[in-house]
Scaffold this active site. Structure first.
Site, PDB file in Angstrom:
ATOM      1  N   ASP A 117     -22.796  26.355  -5.597  1.00 39.64           N
ATOM      2  CA  ASP A 117     -22.176  26.132  -4.290  1.00 39.64           C
ATOM      3  C   ASP A 117     -20.706  25.805  -4.487  1.00 39.64           C
ATOM      4  O   ASP A 117     -20.297  25.433  -5.595  1.00 39.64           O
ATOM      5  CB  ASP A 117     -22.893  24.981  -3.566  1.00 39.64           C
ATOM      6  CG  ASP A 117     -22.834  25.118  -2.045  1.00 39.64           C
ATOM      7  OD1 ASP A 117     -22.069  25.970  -1.550  1.00 39.64           O
ATOM      8  OD2 ASP A 117     -23.554  24.364  -1.362  1.00 39.64           O
ATOM      9  N   GLN A 149     -12.060  21.449   8.018  1.00 32.45           N
ATOM     10  CA  GLN A 149     -11.816  21.412   9.484  1.00 32.45           C
ATOM     11  C   GLN A 149     -10.737  22.449   9.779  1.00 32.45           C
ATOM     12  O   GLN A 149      -9.577  22.119  10.029  1.00 32.45           O
ATOM     13  CB  GLN A 149     -11.376  20.000   9.892  1.00 32.45           C
ATOM     14  CG  GLN A 149     -11.148  19.827  11.391  1.00 32.45           C
ATOM     15  CD  GLN A 149     -12.405  19.496  12.180  1.00 32.45           C
ATOM     16  OE1 GLN A 149     -13.235  18.723  11.723  1.00 32.45           O
ATOM     17  NE2 GLN A 149     -12.556  20.080  13.363  1.00 32.45           N
ATOM     18  N   GLY A 184       0.798  -1.227   0.000  1.00 30.57           N
ATOM     19  CA  GLY A 184       0.000   0.000   0.000  1.00 30.57           C
ATOM     20  C   GLY A 184       0.832   1.279   0.000  1.00 30.57           C
ATOM     21  O   GLY A 184       0.297   2.359  -0.204  1.00 30.57           O
ATOM     22  N   GLU A 185       2.133   1.169   0.261  1.00 30.27           N
ATOM     23  CA  GLU A 185       2.949   2.393   0.270  1.00 30.27           C
ATOM     24  C   GLU A 185       3.125   2.917  -1.152  1.00 30.27           C
ATOM     25  O   GLU A 185       3.103   2.158  -2.115  1.00 30.27           O
ATOM     26  CB  GLU A 185       4.321   2.095   0.900  1.00 30.27           C
ATOM     27  CG  GLU A 185       4.202   1.840   2.384  1.00 30.27           C
ATOM     28  CD  GLU A 185       5.549   1.545   3.043  1.00 30.27           C
ATOM     29  OE1 GLU A 185       6.579   1.550   2.348  1.00 30.27           O
ATOM     30  OE2 GLU A 185       5.531   1.282   4.263  1.00 30.27           O
ATOM     31  N   LYS A 231     -30.244  27.566   5.303  1.00 24.87           N
ATOM     32  CA  LYS A 231     -29.994  26.145   5.566  1.00 24.87           C
ATOM     33  C   LYS A 231     -29.606  25.952   7.030  1.00 24.87           C
ATOM     34  O   LYS A 231     -28.801  26.694   7.567  1.00 24.87           O
ATOM     35  CB  LYS A 231     -28.851  25.662   4.668  1.00 24.87           C
ATOM     36  CG  LYS A 231     -28.428  24.230   4.918  1.00 24.87           C
ATOM     37  CD  LYS A 231     -27.405  23.756   3.915  1.00 24.87           C
ATOM     38  CE  LYS A 231     -25.999  24.059   4.346  1.00 24.87           C
ATOM     39  NZ  LYS A 231     -24.995  23.519   3.429  1.00 24.87           N
ATOM     40  N   ASP A 258     -27.344  28.347   0.690  1.00 29.28           N
ATOM     41  CA  ASP A 258     -27.280  28.822   2.071  1.00 29.28           C
ATOM     42  C   ASP A 258     -26.601  30.185   2.062  1.00 29.28           C
ATOM     43  O   ASP A 258     -26.040  30.608   1.059  1.00 29.28           O
ATOM     44  CB  ASP A 258     -26.567  27.823   3.005  1.00 29.28           C
ATOM     45  CG  ASP A 258     -25.165  27.489   2.528  1.00 29.28           C
ATOM     46  OD1 ASP A 258     -24.479  28.376   1.982  1.00 29.28           O
ATOM     47  OD2 ASP A 258     -24.747  26.327   2.704  1.00 29.28           O
TER      48      ASP A 258
HETATM   49  C1  R5P Z   1     -21.322  24.012   3.194  1.00 32.67           C
HETATM   50  O1  R5P Z   1     -21.218  25.041   3.832  1.00 32.67           O
HETATM   51  C2  R5P Z   1     -20.886  23.897   1.781  1.00 32.67           C
HETATM   52  O2  R5P Z   1     -20.833  25.133   1.121  1.00 32.67           O
HETATM   53  C3  R5P Z   1     -21.766  22.954   1.013  1.00 32.67           C
HETATM   54  O3  R5P Z   1     -23.067  23.499   0.981  1.00 32.67           O
HETATM   55  C4  R5P Z   1     -21.797  21.611   1.661  1.00 32.67           C
HETATM   56  O4  R5P Z   1     -20.500  21.144   1.893  1.00 32.67           O
HETATM   57  C5  R5P Z   1     -22.553  20.640   0.810  1.00 32.67           C
HETATM   58  O5  R5P Z   1     -22.647  19.427   1.490  1.00 32.67           O
HETATM   59  P1  R5P Z   1     -23.762  18.357   1.138  1.00 32.67           P
HETATM   60  O6  R5P Z   1     -23.727  18.160  -0.338  1.00 32.67           O
HETATM   61  O7  R5P Z   1     -23.334  17.150   1.907  1.00 32.67           O
HETATM   62  O8  R5P Z   1     -25.068  18.898   1.624  1.00 32.67           O
END
Ligand code: R5P
Length: 292
Positions: free
Chosen positions: A219, A96, A38-39, A190, A167
């Site tokens: 998005d 993260q 796997g390396e 959202k 969102d």
């Molecule tokens: C969140 O803030 C991002 O902009 C996307 O809306 C999010 O990562 C989309 O995730 P999913 O498709 O799982 O709803």
């Protein structure tokens, strides 16, 4: 300048070739393979110039693509490259960027440290989920946007779009696109119930503004597709003539594409920051412009 192409199971081969084409620069092949345990193994097969551009997204399989990127950067340094620009079209672990719960690893910071300490001189990414990820680097960094290529794509599809952010966080992105297209934009509200479940409501969107329009939901990321599925339902309910979907990074976990079409999407398009069935919007030109 040498453009490094990453071959054999790596993340951005075609994109690397297209950027090399845009720039009229040399595309350097790399041999990559996985040992039986796997390396990973990498070997750079061209002559190393002083200036090098490495292009590698660190999406799924994130850990493998990341290790490969680190091996390439460090190897280039020890082979004599003096200036290495590292283009990471999709920056894995970028979501993260802080400790949401006590004890969590700040993954984006750790990954940034690894990339920098392996020898990167500059880092360029596209529509980072949080621009603040750049603060983890002490080297020059750029966060370029795919709004231009996405706007061009939409312009070729309809004369009468409305651009919808699913969102509030995506509103700036939607507004940039609507500015280019000189059309209206709005957003939905959202609420994320869990990593897998979101609820969406109509926000201050003038409900009648979607009526009879070709709505484009835009998005940065589509992962499970939950956000987009909810947005489609609301826009259809409020009379959109059609609902299409565009994103920068088509992560598309499991059955996300099916779910989105089943919800009534007319089309789904993403950029080629990540390889997928819907990656039809090229970011090669914006990358070429950023590394020139
Ligand atoms: C969140 O803030 C991002 O902009 C996307 O809306 C999010 O990562 C989309 O995730 P999913 O498709 O799982 O709803």
């Amino acid at each position: 300048m040498v453009i490094i192409l990453i071959i054999g199971g790596s993340a951005s081969q075609k994109l690397g070739a297209e950027v090399a084409n845009e720039l009229g620069e040399y595309l350097c092949p790399i041999e990559t393979k996985k040992f039986p345990d796997g390396e990973r193994y990498i070997r750079i097969k061209g002559n190393i110039e002083e200036k090098v551009v490495v292009i590698q997204s660190t999406g799924y399989p994130q850990d493998e693509n990341l290790i490969e990127l680190l091996l390439i950067i460090k190897n280039l340094k020890s082979l004599g490259a003096k200036e290495i620009k590292v283009v990471i079209p999709y920056f894995g672990y970028g979501r993260q960027e802080k400790r949401f719960k006590e004890g969590e690893a700040i993954s984006a910071e750790i990954i940034a440290n690894l990339i920098q300490s392996s020898g990167a001189n500059e880092v360029i990414s596209i529509d980072l989920h949080e621009d603040s990820v750049r603060n983890f680097f002490n080297i020059p960094s750029k966060n370029i946007s795919a709004t231009g290529p996405i706007a061009d794509y939409i312009a070729n599809k309809t004369n009468d779009p409305i651009i919808i952010a699913p969102d509030k966080g995506a509103l700036g992105f939607a507004e940039e696109i609507s500015k280019i297209l000189e059309c209206d934009s709005s957003y939905l509200n959202k609420v994320r119930i869990s990593p897998e479940k979101v609820e969406t409501q109509i926000a201050d969107i003038a409900i009648n503004s979607v009526k009879g329009k070709d709505a484009f939901v835009v998005d940065d990321i589509i992962a499970t597709g939950g956000t987009i599925v909810n947005a489609i339902a609301i826009l259809k309910k409020h009379g959109a003539k059609s609902v299409s979907v565009c994103c920068v990074h088509p992560i598309l976990v499991n059955d996300a594409i099916l779910k989105i079409y089943a919800a009534g999407a007319k089309s789904i398009a993403g950029t080629d920051s990540l390889k997928s069935e819907v990656s039809c919007i090229s970011v090669a030109k914006i990358i070429a412009d950023a590394v020139r």
